[in-house]
Write a protein that holds these residues in place. Structure first.
Motif, short mmCIF file in Angstrom:
data_model
loop_
_atom_site.label_atom_id
_atom_site.label_comp_id
_atom_site.label_asym_id
_atom_site.label_seq_id
_atom_site.Cartn_x
_atom_site.Cartn_y
_atom_site.Cartn_z
N TRP A 74 0.84 -1.20 0.00
CA TRP A 74 0.00 0.00 0.00
C TRP A 74 0.88 1.25 0.00
CZ3 TRP A 74 -4.83 0.36 3.68
CH2 TRP A 74 -5.39 1.62 3.64
N THR A 75 1.90 1.26 0.85
CA THR A 75 2.77 2.45 0.93
C THR A 75 3.67 2.58 -0.29
OG1 THR A 75 4.65 1.39 2.08
CG2 THR A 75 2.81 2.16 3.44
N LEU A 76 3.88 1.49 -1.03
CA LEU A 76 4.75 1.53 -2.20
C LEU A 76 4.02 1.92 -3.47
CD1 LEU A 76 6.83 -1.68 -1.49
CD2 LEU A 76 7.84 0.56 -1.99
N ILE A 77 2.84 1.36 -3.69
CA ILE A 77 2.15 1.55 -4.97
C ILE A 77 0.73 2.07 -4.83
CG2 ILE A 77 3.55 -0.18 -6.16
CD1 ILE A 77 1.25 -2.18 -5.84
N GLY A 78 0.29 2.28 -3.60
CA GLY A 78 -1.05 2.81 -3.37
C GLY A 78 -2.06 1.71 -3.08
N LYS A 79 -3.05 2.08 -2.34
CA LYS A 79 -4.06 1.12 -1.90
C LYS A 79 -4.79 0.46 -3.07
CE LYS A 79 -8.31 0.92 0.88
NZ LYS A 79 -9.32 1.71 1.62
N GLU A 80 -5.11 1.23 -4.10
CA GLU A 80 -5.91 0.70 -5.21
C GLU A 80 -5.17 -0.36 -5.99
OE1 GLU A 80 -7.36 3.84 -7.63
OE2 GLU A 80 -8.74 4.62 -6.11
N LYS A 81 -3.85 -0.29 -6.03
CA LYS A 81 -3.08 -1.28 -6.78
C LYS A 81 -2.60 -2.43 -5.91
CE LYS A 81 -1.47 1.89 -10.38
NZ LYS A 81 -2.23 1.20 -11.45
N ALA A 82 -2.63 -2.25 -4.62
CA ALA A 82 -2.19 -3.30 -3.69
C ALA A 82 -3.32 -4.30 -3.47
CB ALA A 82 -1.78 -2.67 -2.37
N PRO A 83 -3.00 -5.50 -2.97
CA PRO A 83 -4.04 -6.48 -2.66
C PRO A 83 -4.76 -6.14 -1.36
CG PRO A 83 -1.88 -7.41 -2.22
CD PRO A 83 -1.65 -6.06 -2.82
N ILE A 84 -5.50 -5.05 -1.41
CA ILE A 84 -6.25 -4.54 -0.26
C ILE A 84 -7.66 -4.18 -0.71
CG2 ILE A 84 -6.48 -2.59 1.33
CD1 ILE A 84 -4.36 -4.26 2.35
N ASN A 85 -8.66 -4.66 0.01
CA ASN A 85 -10.02 -4.28 -0.29
C ASN A 85 -10.27 -2.82 0.08
OD1 ASN A 85 -13.13 -4.16 0.64
ND2 ASN A 85 -12.87 -5.79 -0.87
N ALA A 86 -11.24 -2.20 -0.57
CA ALA A 86 -11.58 -0.82 -0.24
C ALA A 86 -11.93 -0.67 1.23
CB ALA A 86 -12.74 -0.34 -1.12
N LYS A 87 -12.44 -1.73 1.83
CA LYS A 87 -12.76 -1.74 3.26
C LYS A 87 -11.88 -2.80 3.94
CE LYS A 87 -17.51 -0.21 2.52
NZ LYS A 87 -18.97 -0.49 2.74
N PRO A 88 -10.67 -2.45 4.30
CA PRO A 88 -9.74 -3.45 4.85
C PRO A 88 -10.28 -4.17 6.08
CG PRO A 88 -8.60 -1.40 4.35
CD PRO A 88 -10.05 -1.12 4.20
N TYR A 89 -11.06 -3.47 6.87
CA TYR A 89 -11.61 -4.04 8.10
C TYR A 89 -12.69 -5.08 7.84
CZ TYR A 89 -14.37 0.00 6.73
OH TYR A 89 -15.06 0.94 6.00
N ALA A 90 -13.08 -5.26 6.57
CA ALA A 90 -14.04 -6.30 6.22
C ALA A 90 -13.35 -7.57 5.73
CB ALA A 90 -15.00 -5.79 5.15
N MET A 91 -12.03 -7.53 5.58
CA MET A 91 -11.29 -8.67 5.06
C MET A 91 -11.06 -9.72 6.14
SD MET A 91 -8.44 -6.53 2.84
CE MET A 91 -7.84 -7.92 1.86
N GLY A 92 -10.69 -10.91 5.73
CA GLY A 92 -10.27 -11.92 6.68
C GLY A 92 -9.02 -11.48 7.41
N HIS A 93 -8.84 -11.95 8.64
CA HIS A 93 -7.66 -11.62 9.45
C HIS A 93 -7.48 -10.11 9.57
CE1 HIS A 93 -3.56 -12.78 11.03
NE2 HIS A 93 -4.32 -13.75 11.48
N LYS A 94 -8.60 -9.42 9.72
CA LYS A 94 -8.62 -7.95 9.67
C LYS A 94 -7.85 -7.29 10.79
CE LYS A 94 -12.80 -7.44 12.48
NZ LYS A 94 -12.70 -8.78 13.04
N ASN A 95 -7.67 -8.00 11.92
CA ASN A 95 -7.05 -7.36 13.07
C ASN A 95 -5.63 -6.87 12.80
OD1 ASN A 95 -9.42 -8.07 14.26
ND2 ASN A 95 -8.54 -9.32 15.87
N ASP A 96 -4.97 -7.45 11.80
CA ASP A 96 -3.62 -7.00 11.47
C ASP A 96 -3.60 -5.61 10.85
OD1 ASP A 96 -2.34 -9.14 12.55
OD2 ASP A 96 -1.90 -10.15 10.66
N PHE A 97 -4.76 -5.07 10.54
CA PHE A 97 -4.81 -3.68 10.08
C PHE A 97 -4.30 -2.74 11.17
CE2 PHE A 97 -7.73 -0.15 8.22
CZ PHE A 97 -6.72 0.27 7.37
N ALA A 98 -4.30 -3.22 12.41
CA ALA A 98 -3.85 -2.40 13.53
C ALA A 98 -2.37 -2.10 13.48
CB ALA A 98 -4.21 -3.07 14.86
N ILE A 99 -1.59 -2.88 12.73
CA ILE A 99 -0.15 -2.60 12.61
C ILE A 99 0.12 -1.53 11.56
CG2 ILE A 99 0.53 -4.24 10.79
CD1 ILE A 99 2.89 -5.06 12.57
N GLY A 100 -0.95 -1.05 10.93
CA GLY A 100 -0.81 -0.04 9.88
C GLY A 100 0.03 1.17 10.26
#
Length: 548
Positions: free
Chosen positions: A317-343
């Protein structure tokens, strides 16, 4: 922007902006804004869970309003980076709370570790017996400890002197406690091959030793680093190979090596090159069309990076942007979402970390370079009897990856068949979604070779009772809901030959029914092949794939 960032981090970002300007002749993306975007979004999400009265985040799993420790510390780092309103004051409250809950019995195996959650009973009592990776998690010394160091390095002007001293005392205790960890003793598995906590332990121990002028501690950190480096430089790969989650943690920890350790330290000498080589390996296996790193995966919490949140994807995400990275528009809806906290941690370190990434790697994350093969290896003693031999074949819309191994456990070094994926196939379906197949780990020894549209698997020590179980992802919304044969699998034609019997069983593991439960939150169809009764042949299957 000055209001948003602490002065120290702002200066780092300005320096990195100059670096980016120097590369305008190539396709380098806007790391500065992407990093800030990740910081904003992850903090906005965690803001909703923050309990200012308690000075902790509520559980990200919404566990009846209990709180949790590790994500609270990560959130505190983001508060210091954001530094708006009373952010710094709240960060200090969290830090003090977490340290006050640190385990203080110096004779216990969990000394210097941190509570999983503040409401838990006392670890080691009759009613709450110690169970490693359950009632206490030794890796939290590394996660919390590295975060404390990052805070002290990046935001000292926001932390009162007495709190800094409190943090240093806590770091000293966590380093002492980490020294209790010996692989194979008391159910601990911290060998140098356990990459992410080994890298974190080396850093925290070495950093604290230097900060407090504790020469024995400094030497211990260097010894840990030397062991990790020796395994890595054998093939320039992490022992904990190709993990969407833990490669992300290792990159975070290696960035701490490279940024904060002096040139007199092995960590300072090798951190940057290990980051570069790790990204070279990951980029060679990355398919930008599928937005996935091809298998094999030593430890995975999902089968499609577009559907589960990986820490590696946060780096991207920090390298190429959220839209090009393997990240859903709503990261908190993804599986294993708790790791979003290390953002916040990834975002804070991104300007430095991303300056180490070469343009060839960056371009591979943006566009698929063309059909190619990958051959490499990784080594995880004491579990491996020889290095795992890794092969992968990647084409624009189909990737196949596998590793041969001989180990003394089932399920890889983590001893977890649900996360160890020694043979993986992924393909792009017509709607752009990703289909996947993985071999479920059931044996200690496997010969696996990925080739052009083929996957060849052999159990050299198998027998007539051996089975091959292939977990296959469910179809897209446009595909068939019910699957009874390979013909029902969307987007790919699969032919299976070998010494197994021609018949196979198909069962479903679903959220609310079927033969079993999902694995890592993914539903799947299980295609199982068995040997013919009384067969004396070596169990072997060859899978051939064609996109349709």
């Amino acid at each position: 922007m000055g209001k948003f960032l602490s002065i120290s981090w702002f200066l780092v970002l300005l320096r990195h902006t100059a670096i980016c300007t120097a590369f305008r002749h190539v396709r380098r993306y806007d790391t500065l804004n992407y990093s800030l975007n990740l910081l904003h979004e992850s903090m906005d999400w965690m803001d909703m869970f923050y309990d200012a009265d308690a000075g902790y985040l509520y559980s990200l799993d919404a566990a009846a309003l209990t709180h949790e420790t590790r994500s609270s510390v990560w959130y505190a780092s983001g508060l210091l980076a954001r530094n708006e309103g009373d952010d710094a004051e709240q960060a200090i409250k969290i830090i003090q709370n977490v340290i006050s809950g640190q385990h203080k019995n110096v004779s216990s195996q969990w000394f210097g570790d941190y509570q999983i959650y503040p409401e838990e009973p006392t670890v080691g009592t009759e009613q709450y017996p110690p169970k490693i990776y359950n009632s206490w998690d030794p890796n939290w010394r590394g996660f919390v400890g590295t975060t404390f160091v990052l805070m002290l390095e990046e935001f000292p002007e926001l932390i009162p002197y007495d709190v800094q001293e409190y943090m240093l005392e806590s770091l000293y205790n966590t380093s002492i406690g980490d020294s209790y960890r010996v692989g194979g003793v008391n159910d601990d598995n911290l060998y140098p091959a356990y990459s992410n906590p080994s890298i974190m332990r080396a850093f925290v121990t070495g950093w604290v030793g230097r900060r407090l002028n504790e020469s024995n501690m400094t030497a211990a950190g260097e010894k840990d680093a030397k062991d990790v480096i020796a395994l890595f430089t054998r093939a320039n790969t992490l022992s904990e190979f190709n993990s969407g989650t833990y490669a992300g943690v290792s990159l975070y920890a290696l960035t701490l090596w490279a940024k904060y350790m002096p040139g007199t330290s092995l960590m300072g000498q090798h951190g940057a090159s290990m980051i570069k080589y790790t990204w070279t390996s990951l980029a060679s296996l990355y398919n930008a069309n599928l937005r996935n790193v091809a298998g094999p995966w030593d430890r995975s919490y999902g089968y499609d990076m577009n559907r589960y949140l990986s820490i590696l994807a946060l780096h991207m995400w920090t390298l190429i942007g959220k839209e090009k990275a393997p990240i859903n528009a709503k990261p908190y809806a993804m599986g294993h979402k708790n790791d979003f906290a290390i953002g916040p941690l990834v975002a804070i370190l991104a300007p430095f970390h991303n300056s180490l990434i070469d343009n060839s790697t960056l371009n591979s994350l943006i566009s698929f370079p063309g059909t190619h093969t990958v051959e490499t290896s990784a080594f995880s003693p004491p579990y491996d009897t020889y290095p795992r031999n890794i092969t992968a074949w990647l084409s624009p819309h189909l990737t196949i990856g596998a590793e041969s191994f001989s180990e003394n456990v089932i399920g890889g070094p983590a001893k977890n068949p649900n996360s160890f994926n020694p043979a993986v196939v992924q393909w792009q379906r017509q709607d752009g979604s990703v289909g996947w197949l993985t071999l479920y780990a059931q044996v200690m020894e496997l010969i696996a070779v990925a080739g052009e549209k083929t996957l060849n698997l052999t159990y050299p020590t198998g027998n007539s009772t051996s089975t091959f179980s292939f977990l296959v992802g469910t179809n897209s919304k446009a595909g068939k809901r019910d699957v009874s044969s390979w013909d029902d699998v969307e987007g790919v034609k699969v032919k299976v030959i070998g010494t197994v019997g021609p018949e196979y069983a198909v069962t479903f593991n679903g959220l609310v029914g079927g033969a079993g439960e999902p694995i890592n939150e993914f539903e799947f169809w299980n295609f199982t092949y068995t040997m013919s009764a009384g067969s004396a042949e070596i169990p072997q299957v060859l899978l051939e794939f064609e996109l349709i």
